[in-house]
Design an enzyme around this catalytic site. Structure first.
Site, mmCIF file in Angstrom:
data_model
loop_
_atom_site.group_PDB
_atom_site.id
_atom_site.type_symbol
_atom_site.label_atom_id
_atom_site.label_comp_id
_atom_site.label_asym_id
_atom_site.label_seq_id
_atom_site.Cartn_x
_atom_site.Cartn_y
_atom_site.Cartn_z
ATOM 1 N N CYS A 19 -17.419 -14.962 6.193
ATOM 2 C CA CYS A 19 -16.489 -16.028 6.574
ATOM 3 C C CYS A 19 -17.109 -17.354 6.166
ATOM 4 C CB CYS A 19 -16.248 -15.999 8.081
ATOM 5 S SG CYS A 19 -15.230 -17.372 8.648
ATOM 6 N N CYS A 74 -13.794 -14.289 3.339
ATOM 7 C CA CYS A 74 -13.241 -12.987 3.736
ATOM 8 C C CYS A 74 -12.553 -12.283 2.582
ATOM 9 C CB CYS A 74 -12.289 -13.154 4.913
ATOM 10 S SG CYS A 74 -10.852 -14.180 4.558
ATOM 11 N N TYR A 81 0.858 -1.192 0.000
ATOM 12 C CA TYR A 81 0.000 0.000 0.000
ATOM 13 C C TYR A 81 0.900 1.251 0.000
ATOM 14 C CZ TYR A 81 -3.865 -3.190 0.614
ATOM 15 O OH TYR A 81 -4.778 -4.187 0.407
HETATM 16 C C1 LIG Z 1 -10.703 -9.587 5.235
HETATM 17 C C2 LIG Z 1 -9.302 -9.147 5.508
HETATM 18 C C3 LIG Z 1 -9.019 -7.808 5.630
HETATM 19 C C4 LIG Z 1 -7.718 -7.397 5.906
HETATM 20 N N1 LIG Z 1 -7.486 -6.071 6.070
HETATM 21 C C5 LIG Z 1 -6.234 -5.657 6.407
HETATM 22 C C6 LIG Z 1 -5.993 -4.299 6.684
HETATM 23 O O1 LIG Z 1 -6.879 -3.458 6.646
HETATM 24 N N2 LIG Z 1 -4.726 -3.951 7.014
HETATM 25 C C7 LIG Z 1 -3.702 -4.847 7.103
HETATM 26 O O2 LIG Z 1 -2.580 -4.478 7.436
HETATM 27 N N3 LIG Z 1 -3.919 -6.147 6.844
HETATM 28 C C8 LIG Z 1 -5.151 -6.569 6.520
HETATM 29 N N4 LIG Z 1 -5.389 -7.901 6.316
HETATM 30 C C9 LIG Z 1 -4.286 -8.860 6.497
HETATM 31 C C10 LIG Z 1 -4.305 -9.425 7.900
HETATM 32 O O3 LIG Z 1 -4.115 -8.441 8.875
HETATM 33 C C11 LIG Z 1 -3.260 -10.529 8.103
HETATM 34 O O4 LIG Z 1 -1.986 -9.988 7.952
HETATM 35 C C12 LIG Z 1 -3.407 -11.695 7.125
HETATM 36 O O5 LIG Z 1 -4.754 -12.024 6.963
HETATM 37 C C13 LIG Z 1 -2.657 -12.936 7.634
HETATM 38 O O6 LIG Z 1 -2.916 -13.203 8.990
HETATM 39 P P1 LIG Z 1 -4.056 -14.229 9.477
HETATM 40 O O7 LIG Z 1 -3.602 -15.599 9.083
HETATM 41 O O8 LIG Z 1 -4.129 -14.019 10.964
HETATM 42 O O9 LIG Z 1 -5.315 -13.863 8.789
HETATM 43 C C14 LIG Z 1 -6.678 -8.340 6.044
HETATM 44 C C15 LIG Z 1 -6.970 -9.684 5.918
HETATM 45 C C16 LIG Z 1 -8.268 -10.097 5.653
HETATM 46 C C17 LIG Z 1 -8.556 -11.558 5.554
#
Ligand SMILES: Cc1cc2nc3c(=O)[nH]c(=O)nc-3n(C[C@H](O)[C@H](O)[C@H](O)COP(=O)(O)O)c2cc1C
Length: 705
Positions: free
Chosen positions: A378, A365, A189
């Protein structure tokens, strides 16, 4: 005194001037549920309030734009670019504070990854990109993959103007009562675009050397401190490794951490990836638990401010261990908390098995929501985006409900109907509950599906729902039930071509069966998988085709997939498809350390099988009627269709019946869970079918159907 399970996880931590009650953070997650103008909606408050109730100590609310005019990362993300946004943001903060959580807002300008507006996108440098996994990819231009989208380098004046916009937005976040603010410098970003040596090609004061590339975030931090005071905690999220040729690697990320600490940053939130290679950014099922922990571990050795690690963290015991071992200060979960907002409470209560663990499918998601400009859902938690499931109401009268089929759609239906107080009988034709998900247990990388199978099977078992195994009731047997939910799954299609009954023509389920000696999923009479020869042709374009190719490819077979479609697996979630394609081509798909498919998988599109000969020769024909012959050892059928027979018979006899999941139309787990749970929610006495053949318990007119 009651002992706390996972004591390190539930120890408070100081982040700057704020004390967070435990080490569980919700990694920033844009659920894209704001109003169209970016203001806070009731739905977004309800979502975040549940997360706070569920015991998450630090909730970092996702993507909030500092400037709607030039970029929103998703079309309905939050905005903090005008003062009238403050009251809504304040209500959001209050809802989380009510339940003891600390909260931050992540400020995120998407730059080149803007979902809206779609034109005149700004970035650190001019570029033409195709970002297949990002919510800012172009869904409307069919040719985008070929042409990419063009992006304009920001002028120095625009860059300074943007720095001010970030600082103004942070001030609004502080005014709204949030405890901290986070800058989004990860995933490609806008801030990451400046920070990344791969994206940033500038040769002015904002490009070139590391300090020049960091000037944009450092100026933002300094300006926030001027506006909000030095005690207001400012954190930054960035990727420990960007996983792109020429992009930032861990050694530079360590230096970034030290520079950020010196600039007064209160915490570091270490993520992974850049959207040009979507796998590490939005880790698919193939990635293992904690695959990204090593980046936080290394960075933590060089700074004293708290470090958060994230990406595929699912088990409290794993999270406890990495904190206890000093690899991280906090754990950040995004999808884990979407799938189960009560993750922290369940862990603290010592009931980790009760957690509905995210399976990393990215269907609800991502693929079927943010990627197509819709609100977050989800696949395994129907309450996301549908508040009726947060607290399931008891039905006013108890009904007898038959659920036919013990796959995910059937188990969800039985679960919800039971929670509503109905008397439920679940019929399963085999000796095990699980249906199609059980086929995934043995596929490299897809065995996370087992986690969901475990959870829903446990619900059915522990609630004491009556299950009739080896039972396939007919229409007559189901006559006396108040409601019938048909979740019988789809059926394998056997095309009528010469040779289809030859013994080496098998179906995908024969290949996917479990090979373990003892397996809890198939306790008795488990048939072994069919052993295939060296060259296998898979015919079809269903999950079964991809899974069989994965399994056989891993075994070292030479695999050819034949599909009539112009592209294989268009239904597949794009990040999974990106990683699968790289693996099918003999690579390992970034965050995966092992290459498991040695022989590249061949995919023949716009082609079909017209004859299978006893010699093993298979005659193929393409869309231009050209024929070719392949010599194979096995043909694996993987064509699937809905199954309607019982449904038609039940409708004809006037039974209140609803078809759900693959039985209705062949789709995915999300459809199965959503339809199964929805059907069960409507069940009531004197249920009728409306003119669309959907359950209806209250008729909004006096006409009796
Ligand atoms: C629906 C969704 C929205 C997300 N929005 C953001 C966001 O706004 N900012 C960000 O840094 N990462 C965002 N992510 C990434 C997550 O913070 C995270 O880094 C990624 O999903 C991997 O971690 P997890 O396995 O816990 O989901 C998003 C992920 C998902 C699935």
């Amino acid at each position: 005194m009651k002992t706390v399970s996972f004591p390190h996880l539930f120890e408070p931590i100081e982040i700057g001037t704020m004390v967070v009650p435990n080490r569980v953070a919700m990694a920033p997650t844009d659920i894209s549920s704001a109003h169209a103008d970016g203001s806070v909606s009731d739905r977004s408050i309800i979502f975040h309030e549940e997360v706070a109730k569920g015991g998450t100590g630090f909730i970092i609310v996702g993507a909030t734009t500092p400037d709607r005019t030039t970029g929103r990362p998703t079309v309905t993300c939050f905005a903090a670019d005008e003062d009238p946004m403050i009251p809504g943001l304040a209500s959001l903060a209050e809802a989380m504070h009510r339940h003891g959580a600390k909260c931050a807002i992540q400020l995120q300008h998407p730059g080149r990854q803007s979902a809206w507006p779609r034109k005149d996108m700004i970035s650190a440098s001019d570029q033409v990109v195709d970002l297949p996994g990002s919510a800012g990819h172009e869904v409307i231009y069919a040719e985008v993959a070929k042409h990419g989208k063009s992006i304009r380098e920001m002028s120095v004046e625009e860059t300074y103007d943007m720095i001010d916009k970030f600082a103004e937005a942070a001030w609004r976040v502080q005014q709204a009562g949030f405890d901290a603010v986070e800058l989004h410098g990860a995933h490609g970003y806008l801030i990451a675009q400046f920070m990344s040596p791969y994206v940033n090609r500038r040769n002015d004061r904002f490009g070139g050397s590391l300090m020049n590339r960091l000037r944009f975030p450092l100026e933002i931090i300094s300006r926030i401190k001027t506006k909000c005071g030095k005690d207001f905690p400012v954190g930054i999220r960035y990727s420990g490794e960007e996983w792109m040729e020429g992009s930032r690697e861990l050694a530079e990320s360590v230096k970034v951490a030290q520079i950020m600490q010196d600039a007064g940053v209160a915490f570091l939130d270490i993520s992974a990836g850049i959207f040009d290679v979507p796998g590490p950014t939005m880790d698919p099922m193939y990635y293992s638990q904690g695959w990204n922990t090593y980046t936080a571990e290394e960075i933590k050795k060089h700074v004293s401010i708290p470090v958060i690690t994230s990406h595929t963290l699912r088990d409290p015991s794993y999270c406890e261990r990495i904190i206890a071992e000093g690899k991280t200060d906090m754990v950040g979960l995004s999808r884990g908390i979407i799938a189960d907002p009560y993750w922290a409470n369940k862990a603290k209560a010592g009931k980790p098995d009760e957690i509905r663990k995210c399976i990393s499918c990215l269907v609800g998601c991502w693929q079927e929501s943010l990627m197509i400009k819709r609100e977050c859902r989800c696949a395994i938690n129907p309450a996301v985006g549908d508040e009726r499931f947060i607290k399931i109401e008891k039905a006013s009268e108890k009904c007898s409900v038959a659920v036919v089929g013990g796959g995910p759609a059937g188990m969800e239906a039985a679960h919800v109907a039971f929670l509503r107080g109905h008397s439920v009988t679940l019929f399963e034709k085999s000796g095990e509950l699980g249906g199609a998900i059980l086929n995934c247990c043995m596929i490299n990388g897809k065995n996370k599906m087992k986690w969901y199978a475990d959870w829903i099977r446990r619900q059915v078992k522990e609630m004491g729902i009556e299950v009739k195994y080896h039972a396939a009731p007919g229409a007559e047997d189901l006559k006396h039930f108040d409601a019938v939910i048909l979740a019988t799954g789809g059926k394998l299609v056997k095309p009528e071509v010469p040779g289809i009954d030859l013994p080496f023509v098998i179906n995908y389920e024969d290949v996917l069966r479990c090979t373990m000696e003892k397996c809890e999923y198939y306790p008795a009479g488990k048939p072994a998988p069919v052993k295939c020869g060296e060259t296998v042709l898979i015919w079809g374009d269903h999950f079964g085709a991809a899974d069989a190719a994965e399994r056989l490819g891993t075994e070292g077979k030479k695999v050819v997939i034949v599909t009539e479609s112009k592209e294989f697996a268009t239904w597949m979630e794009p990040i999974h498809k990106d990683v699968m394609t790289k693996r099918f081509n003999g690579g390992n798909g970034e965050g995966l350390t092992t290459k498991t498919i040695a022989e590249p998988v061949t995919i023949l599109t716009r082609s079909t099988v017209v004859e299978i000969k006893a010699s093993g020769e298979v005659v193929l024909q393409d869309s231009e009627f050209k024929k070719r012959v392949l010599k194979v050892d096995n043909v694996v059928l993987a064509k699937f269709a809905q199954d309607n027979e019982l449904y038609k018979a039940l409708l004809a006899q006037g039974t209140a019946v609803q078809q759900v999941g693959d039985a209705k139309a062949v789709r995915n787990l999300k459809a199965a869970v959503a339809e199964g749970s929805n059907a069960a929610l409507v069940v009531a006495k004197d249920l009728q079918l409306n003119a669309n053949n959907a359950y209806i318990s209250e008729i909004p007119s006096l006409v009796n159907l």
